[in-house]
Design a protein around this motif. Structure first.
Motif, short mmCIF file in Angstrom:
data_model
loop_
_atom_site.label_atom_id
_atom_site.label_comp_id
_atom_site.label_asym_id
_atom_site.label_seq_id
_atom_site.Cartn_x
_atom_site.Cartn_y
_atom_site.Cartn_z
N ALA A 43 -36.30 -40.27 -63.76
CA ALA A 43 -35.29 -39.85 -64.73
C ALA A 43 -35.44 -38.37 -65.08
N LEU A 44 -36.67 -37.94 -65.33
CA LEU A 44 -36.91 -36.55 -65.72
C LEU A 44 -36.51 -35.59 -64.61
N ILE A 45 -36.81 -35.97 -63.38
CA ILE A 45 -36.49 -35.09 -62.25
C ILE A 45 -34.98 -34.96 -62.07
N ALA A 46 -34.27 -36.10 -62.08
CA ALA A 46 -32.82 -36.06 -61.91
C ALA A 46 -32.15 -35.34 -63.08
N ALA A 47 -32.64 -35.58 -64.29
CA ALA A 47 -32.06 -34.92 -65.46
C ALA A 47 -32.27 -33.41 -65.39
N ASP A 48 -33.46 -32.98 -64.96
CA ASP A 48 -33.71 -31.54 -64.80
C ASP A 48 -32.70 -30.92 -63.84
N LYS B 33 -18.70 -36.52 -81.80
CA LYS B 33 -20.06 -36.69 -82.30
C LYS B 33 -21.10 -35.98 -81.45
N ALA B 34 -20.67 -35.32 -80.39
CA ALA B 34 -21.57 -34.53 -79.54
C ALA B 34 -20.73 -33.59 -78.71
N LYS B 35 -21.33 -32.48 -78.29
CA LYS B 35 -20.68 -31.54 -77.38
C LYS B 35 -21.08 -31.83 -75.94
N ILE B 36 -22.37 -32.16 -75.77
CA ILE B 36 -22.92 -32.42 -74.44
C ILE B 36 -23.83 -33.63 -74.53
N ILE B 37 -23.74 -34.52 -73.54
CA ILE B 37 -24.68 -35.64 -73.44
C ILE B 37 -25.14 -35.74 -71.99
N VAL B 38 -26.46 -35.75 -71.82
CA VAL B 38 -27.06 -36.00 -70.51
C VAL B 38 -27.16 -37.51 -70.36
N SER B 39 -26.53 -38.04 -69.32
CA SER B 39 -26.50 -39.49 -69.13
C SER B 39 -26.86 -39.83 -67.70
N LEU C 288 -38.09 -44.78 -73.32
CA LEU C 288 -38.87 -43.55 -73.20
C LEU C 288 -38.27 -42.57 -72.20
N ALA C 289 -37.43 -43.04 -71.29
CA ALA C 289 -36.77 -42.11 -70.38
C ALA C 289 -35.86 -41.16 -71.17
N SER C 290 -35.00 -41.72 -72.00
CA SER C 290 -34.13 -40.86 -72.80
C SER C 290 -34.93 -40.04 -73.80
N GLY C 291 -35.97 -40.64 -74.38
CA GLY C 291 -36.79 -39.91 -75.34
C GLY C 291 -37.46 -38.70 -74.74
N LEU C 292 -38.03 -38.86 -73.56
CA LEU C 292 -38.76 -37.75 -72.93
C LEU C 292 -37.82 -36.68 -72.39
N ILE C 293 -36.63 -37.06 -71.94
CA ILE C 293 -35.67 -36.04 -71.53
C ILE C 293 -35.37 -35.12 -72.71
N SER C 294 -35.18 -35.71 -73.88
CA SER C 294 -34.88 -34.90 -75.06
C SER C 294 -36.09 -34.09 -75.51
#
Length: 414
Positions: free
Chosen positions: A77-82, A182-188, A142-148
């Motif tokens: 998750a972290l790699i793809a989100a990066d 409620k948000a401008k940008i969301i990483v999903s 924890l995937a979403s938590g650690l991305i943030s």
């Protein structure tokens, strides 16, 4: 007033490519990565192959601290989100960090960690030596938590769980939060790392996976009369969704616009899809209605089609019901025949396929289908074996999950 939502960043970490360009090339060319499992000895299993990310070294992407406290599914998750965040190019220092959120999807979470820690206790000397990182590594959120945490995003943050529909659930939620202002940008997106002895063994016992051990390369064959199950895959797909005006003002590259999404429940069986696809049809109808499209307006459908005997047929019956069992311009392909089934990450990866199809005007193929199942309605246009170059203005992606979850997302060119 509802805000428009566009896609400004993509990331993919998959068995057929660990970056977007490699992934997309393999999809269009129809090159799969199915091979005998090398992560553990699968010689006693009914199925002995999968779509693995081979030679994975997390130290190439993450620091020691992040590696120590994360399961493989979170690392993916972290790699793809990066990748997606970099691709989007937005600058957090120019924004309110509470305007940027993360909504992720996963079906299983930290299965590998739970399995390894339990094995160490059971086979050890009886003294509990569980890692203090065990619970954070196992938890799905924890995937979403650690991305943030890594990026400093302080907005909406959670993980959606609906089995193999998880990342479409996440995308739908991100879409709606941005539409509502409620948000401008969301990483999903979504990630899963299910290729472990316990997870793999469970699916083997269910007889859900193909047993074509002699020829894994052609084992996933959606729509084929001889299909016998799915090929398990792993990895992550990440998508940056952004409010349209915000994206335009900062000069972002836009892959497409998300214009509709819907979920329904089959209320039928814990694992099987409804044989008539009633829930799936309704979800597609609702998504198209929200998108303000008729079925005649839809160019491409990336089908959930996993290559199971019952699942593929019920989905195609649902699509035929959607079209009134009439010929339309809609073209359908099943890219799980190439990527494998990435479980909770499947929706995100297939949404990326839809967005790149819009960008490049190409519909990727379904591979390995040699004899089309005569039970599949003849009115449906299946893209088999070779990609089709055509104008693609609109695309839909279907996902279905154990428990009867139906998740549909719709995109259009902008």
């Amino acid at each position: 007033m509802l805000h428009r939502v566009v896609i400004t960043g993509l990331g993919a970490f998959t068995p057929i490519g660990t970056d977007i360009s490699t992934f997309w090339r393999q999809v269009v060319e129809g090159q799969s990565a199915f091979a005998p499992i090398n992560r553990f000895d699968a010689s006693q299993f009914r199925t002995q192959f999968a779509a693995e990310i081979t030679n994975f070294d997390p130290s190439q992407y993450l620091n020691r601290a992040d590696i120590k406290r994360t399961d493989r599914f979170t690392q993916y998750a972290l790699i793809a989100a990066d990748q997606a965040i970099k691709d989007s190019g937005f600058e957090l220092e120019k924004m309110d960090p509470f305007d940027v959120g993360v909504i992720w999807g996963s079906g299983q979470g930290g299965t590998e960690t739970l399995e390894d820690q339990t094995k160490e206790f059971v086979l050890g000397d009886g003294h509990p030596r569980f890692s203090p990182f065990m619970i954070p590594k196992v938890l799905i959120n924890l995937a979403s938590g650690l991305i943030s945490i890594r990026s400093g995003f302080r907005g909406i943050n959670y993980t959606a769980v609906s089995a193999c529909a998880s990342s479409n659930s996440a995308l739908m939620d991100a879409f709606n939060y941005i539409r509502l202002g409620k948000a401008k940008i969301i990483v999903s997106g979504g990630s899963d790392a299910p290729i472990t002895p316990s997870s793999f063994g469970g699916y083997c016992s269910m007889k859900a996976m193909s047993t074509q051990n002699a020829n894994p390369a052609t084992a996933s064959r959606p729509f084929d009369v001889d299909r016998d199950g799915f090929v398990m895959g792993e990895g992550a797909g990440a998508i940056v969704l952004e409010e349209y005006e915000h994206a335009v003002q900062r000069g972002a590259t836009i892959y497409g616009e998300m214009i509709g999404a819907a979920m329904t429940a089959d209320a039928y069986h814990i694992t099987a899809t409804h044989p008539d696809g009633v829930g799936a049809t309704k979800a597609m109808q609702l998504a198209l209605k929200e998108a303000k499209l008729n079925i005649e307006d839809l160019d491409y459908l990336n089908a959930h089609a996993t290559s199971t005997p019952v699942g593929d047929l019920s989905e195609m019956n649902a699509v035929a019901r959607l079209t009134g069992n009439k010929k339309t311009k809609l073209q359908i392909s099943a890219t799980k025949s190439i990527t494998g089934h990435l479980m909770g990450a499947a929706g995100a990866i297939e949404a990326i396929v839809c967005l790149l199809a819009l960008r490049d005007n190409v519909i990727p193929p379904t591979i390995n289908t040699e004899v089309r199942d005569p039970a599949i309605p003849e009115t449906l246009n299946l893209v088999l074996n070779e990609a089709v170059r055509t104008n693609v203005k609109t695309a839909m992606s279907n996902t279905f999950g154990f428990g009867g979850h139906n998740g549909i997302v719709v995109f259009q060119k902008i």
